[in-house]
Design an enzyme around this catalytic site. Structure first.
Site, PDB file in Angstrom:
ATOM      1  N   ALA A  71       0.944  -1.180  -0.101  1.00  0.00           N
ATOM      2  CA  ALA A  71      -0.095   0.090   0.010  1.00  0.00           C
ATOM      3  C   ALA A  71       0.914   1.193   0.156  1.00  0.00           C
ATOM      4  O   ALA A  71       2.076   0.832   0.533  1.00  0.00           O
ATOM      5  CB  ALA A  71      -0.830   0.003   1.337  1.00  0.00           C
ATOM      6  N   GLY A 116       0.506  -5.227   0.559  1.00  0.00           N
ATOM      7  CA  GLY A 116      -0.443  -5.175  -0.152  1.00  0.00           C
ATOM      8  C   GLY A 116      -0.086  -5.796  -1.784  1.00  0.00           C
ATOM      9  O   GLY A 116      -0.918  -6.106  -2.544  1.00  0.00           O
ATOM     10  N   GLU A 119      -0.386  -9.459  -1.405  1.00  0.00           N
ATOM     11  CA  GLU A 119      -1.940  -9.624  -1.229  1.00  0.00           C
ATOM     12  C   GLU A 119      -2.354  -9.572  -2.553  1.00  0.00           C
ATOM     13  O   GLU A 119      -3.369 -10.416  -3.003  1.00  0.00           O
ATOM     14  CB  GLU A 119      -2.448  -8.561  -0.208  1.00  0.00           C
ATOM     15  CG  GLU A 119      -2.075  -8.932   1.248  1.00  0.00           C
ATOM     16  CD  GLU A 119      -2.480  -7.909   2.194  1.00  0.00           C
ATOM     17  OE1 GLU A 119      -2.066  -6.557   2.036  1.00  0.00           O
ATOM     18  OE2 GLU A 119      -3.051  -8.465   3.281  1.00  0.00           O
ATOM     19  N   GLU A 139       3.885  -5.521   7.369  1.00  0.00           N
ATOM     20  CA  GLU A 139       2.882  -4.350   7.958  1.00  0.00           C
ATOM     21  C   GLU A 139       3.381  -4.129   9.462  1.00  0.00           C
ATOM     22  O   GLU A 139       3.420  -3.146   9.898  1.00  0.00           O
ATOM     23  CB  GLU A 139       1.515  -4.930   7.763  1.00  0.00           C
ATOM     24  CG  GLU A 139       0.953  -4.791   6.520  1.00  0.00           C
ATOM     25  CD  GLU A 139       1.242  -5.707   5.388  1.00  0.00           C
ATOM     26  OE1 GLU A 139       2.070  -6.867   5.682  1.00  0.00           O
ATOM     27  OE2 GLU A 139       0.537  -5.829   4.460  1.00  0.00           O
TER      28      GLU A 139
HETATM   29  N1  CO8 Z   1       4.582   3.207  -0.269  1.00  0.00           N
HETATM   30  C1  CO8 Z   1       4.893   4.679  -0.786  1.00  0.00           C
HETATM   31  N2  CO8 Z   1       6.164   4.704  -1.175  1.00  0.00           N
HETATM   32  C2  CO8 Z   1       6.959   3.614  -1.416  1.00  0.00           C
HETATM   33  C3  CO8 Z   1       6.692   2.382  -1.064  1.00  0.00           C
HETATM   34  C4  CO8 Z   1       5.464   2.071  -0.445  1.00  0.00           C
HETATM   35  N3  CO8 Z   1       4.891   1.074  -0.011  1.00  0.00           N
HETATM   36  N4  CO8 Z   1       7.536   1.400  -1.180  1.00  0.00           N
HETATM   37  C5  CO8 Z   1       8.680   2.354  -1.695  1.00  0.00           C
HETATM   38  N5  CO8 Z   1       8.337   3.618  -1.838  1.00  0.00           N
HETATM   39  C6  CO8 Z   1       8.865   4.712  -2.597  1.00  0.00           C
HETATM   40  C7  CO8 Z   1      10.085   4.925  -1.417  1.00  0.00           C
HETATM   41  O1  CO8 Z   1       9.590   5.975  -0.645  1.00  0.00           O
HETATM   42  C8  CO8 Z   1      11.157   5.720  -2.353  1.00  0.00           C
HETATM   43  O2  CO8 Z   1      10.497   6.880  -2.885  1.00  0.00           O
HETATM   44  P1  CO8 Z   1      11.621   8.443  -2.936  1.00  0.00           P
HETATM   45  O3  CO8 Z   1      12.533   7.949  -3.933  1.00  0.00           O
HETATM   46  O4  CO8 Z   1      10.629   9.334  -3.289  1.00  0.00           O
HETATM   47  O5  CO8 Z   1      12.109   8.355  -1.696  1.00  0.00           O
HETATM   48  C9  CO8 Z   1      10.881   4.907  -3.733  1.00  0.00           C
HETATM   49  O6  CO8 Z   1       9.919   3.892  -3.651  1.00  0.00           O
HETATM   50  C10 CO8 Z   1      12.087   3.797  -3.886  1.00  0.00           C
HETATM   51  O7  CO8 Z   1      12.070   3.148  -2.540  1.00  0.00           O
HETATM   52  P2  CO8 Z   1      13.381   3.075  -1.548  1.00  0.00           P
HETATM   53  O8  CO8 Z   1      14.242   4.036  -1.630  1.00  0.00           O
HETATM   54  O9  CO8 Z   1      12.928   2.751  -0.367  1.00  0.00           O
HETATM   55  O10 CO8 Z   1      14.135   1.538  -2.380  1.00  0.00           O
HETATM   56  P3  CO8 Z   1      15.065   0.460  -1.692  1.00  0.00           P
HETATM   57  O11 CO8 Z   1      15.473  -0.286  -2.732  1.00  0.00           O
HETATM   58  O12 CO8 Z   1      15.863   1.361  -0.715  1.00  0.00           O
HETATM   59  O13 CO8 Z   1      14.107  -0.330  -1.010  1.00  0.00           O
HETATM   60  C11 CO8 Z   1      11.926  -1.630  -0.612  1.00  0.00           C
HETATM   61  C12 CO8 Z   1      12.998  -1.179  -1.333  1.00  0.00           C
HETATM   62  C13 CO8 Z   1      12.778  -2.390   0.510  1.00  0.00           C
HETATM   63  C14 CO8 Z   1      10.791  -2.289  -1.190  1.00  0.00           C
HETATM   64  C15 CO8 Z   1      11.485  -0.308   0.477  1.00  0.00           C
HETATM   65  O14 CO8 Z   1      11.093   0.733  -0.344  1.00  0.00           O
HETATM   66  C16 CO8 Z   1      10.414  -0.648   1.439  1.00  0.00           C
HETATM   67  O15 CO8 Z   1      10.766  -1.392   2.398  1.00  0.00           O
HETATM   68  N6  CO8 Z   1       9.224  -0.239   1.045  1.00  0.00           N
HETATM   69  C17 CO8 Z   1       7.956  -0.284   1.990  1.00  0.00           C
HETATM   70  C18 CO8 Z   1       7.602  -1.968   1.842  1.00  0.00           C
HETATM   71  C19 CO8 Z   1       6.284  -1.901   2.756  1.00  0.00           C
HETATM   72  O16 CO8 Z   1       6.438  -1.748   4.127  1.00  0.00           O
HETATM   73  N7  CO8 Z   1       5.198  -2.336   2.268  1.00  0.00           N
HETATM   74  C20 CO8 Z   1       4.126  -2.583   2.919  1.00  0.00           C
HETATM   75  C21 CO8 Z   1       3.230  -1.279   3.033  1.00  0.00           C
HETATM   76  S1  CO8 Z   1       1.701  -1.286   4.172  1.00  0.00           S
HETATM   77  C22 CO8 Z   1       0.787  -2.487   3.078  1.00  0.00           C
HETATM   78  O17 CO8 Z   1       0.945  -2.610   2.125  1.00  0.00           O
HETATM   79  C23 CO8 Z   1      -0.721  -2.471   4.046  1.00  0.00           C
HETATM   80  C24 CO8 Z   1      -1.390  -3.522   3.207  1.00  0.00           C
HETATM   81  C25 CO8 Z   1      -3.003  -3.094   3.541  1.00  0.00           C
HETATM   82  C26 CO8 Z   1      -3.559  -2.811   1.853  1.00  0.00           C
HETATM   83  C27 CO8 Z   1      -4.771  -1.943   2.114  1.00  0.00           C
HETATM   84  C28 CO8 Z   1      -5.373  -1.951   0.718  1.00  0.00           C
HETATM   85  C29 CO8 Z   1      -4.651  -1.969  -0.393  1.00  0.00           C
END
Ligand code: CO8
Length: 266
Positions: A71, A116, A119, A139
């Protein structure tokens, strides 16, 4: 507005009987902002209108780094509990549209499928993945829990023990581990071979009776997680429905007459 905001976040392309749904927010690793979930819902509503012209759907993430990294965390940050629940429901609506589509939907994962994103992949009929893929439900690291089917579909896919371990730790597993756990149906060295493999699978499905594939999907989706007695009754009803189709008469006649069947989709 972000640089990605102008472009539509979801694209649908058709290549013969294959439809390709691309989630196209590569700068945010294709994170599921509400507008992405809305666009996905619209895409699957439109695909439902295509009937047997579309025999299989591939869901892919743009950019080569992620399928979907979850998400959109920025969009989740300000939500009230009620708005959080509504976002979860929007995700569940997308999952329901995928599951109610007669055509099988293949999640083609190349890179991160987290939260998500996993999922969404689990809501598809099965998952293909490249060796460069990672899967997880992170999460709890954010103080959240899976909100769009992770607690429901992940245990069905990998068993309760591994699902709990993944959900409580937030740990990521690689494609080989995911394949061994039964989460990934097939693993490929790269994106190109995965998409070619997925297209070939859809062609193989398309050679079968459209009616039978649709009934099988309906029964599999409805029976998933129900008690055995209920699941068996759903199968009996689907088996009966197959007997009602011309395609079943044609399929068995063709076998007995030692010729290729000419299925007509009814
Ligand atoms: N949301 C928003 N932005 C994101 C997300 C995300 N989930 N993941 C990555 N980005 C963005 C980063 O903020 C970054 O943006 P910017 O360049 O502007 O800073 C860009 O994408 C690149 O990401 P990273 O710099 O972090 O890249 P890395 O290679 O260092 O890391 C990862 C990659 C490991 C994937 C890391 O980005 C990460 O951990 N992302 C978040 C993963 C996460 O926690 N996902 C779960 C989110 S909660 C969820 O999914 C709840 C489910 C419920 C859904 C409800 C309905 C849909």
């Amino acid at each position: 507005t972000t640089p990605d905001a102008a472009a539509p976040p979801v694209r649908v392309e058709r290549e013969g009987v294959v439809a390709i749904v691309t989630i196209d927010r590569p700068k945010a690793l294709n994170a599921l902002a509400p507008e992405v979930l809305g666009a996905l819902a619209e895409a699957f509503e439109e695909l439902a209108q295509a009937g047997d012209a579309v025999r299989g759907v591939l869901v892919v993430g743009a950019g080569g780094r992620a399928f979907v990294a979850g998400a959109d965390i920025r969009a989740l940050a300000p939500l009230t509990p009620e708005e959080g629940a509504a976002t979860g429901r929007l995700g569940h609506r997308v999952a329901a549209l995928i599951e109610s589509l007669s055509a099988p939907v293949i999640a083609c994962v190349d890179g991160f499928a987290l939260g998500g994103g996993l999922e969404l992949a689990l809501a598809c009929d099965f998952i293909y993945a490249t060796d460069a893929s990672w899967f997880g439900q992170p999460e709890v690291r954010l103080g959240l829990i899976p909100g769009f089917g992770g607690t429901v579909r992940l245990p069905r896919a990998v068993g309760l023990a591994l699902a709990k371990e993944l959900i409580y730790t937030g740990r990521r597993i690689d494609a080989a581990t995911a394949e061994a756990a039964g989460l990934v149906a097939r693993r490929f060295p790269d994106r190109e071979s995965m998409l070619a493999g997925a297209r070939a699978t859809v062609e193989e499905i398309a050679a079968n009776a459209w009616t039978a594939v649709g009934i099988a999907k309906r029964v599999l989706v409805a029976a998933s997680g129900t008690p055995t007695a209920t699941a068996v009754e759903l199968e009996v009803a689907g088996f009966e429905d197959a007997f009602r189709t011309d395609d079943m008469r044609e399929g068995v006649a063709a076998f007995l007459e030692k010729r290729e069947p000419g299925f007509r989709g009814h």
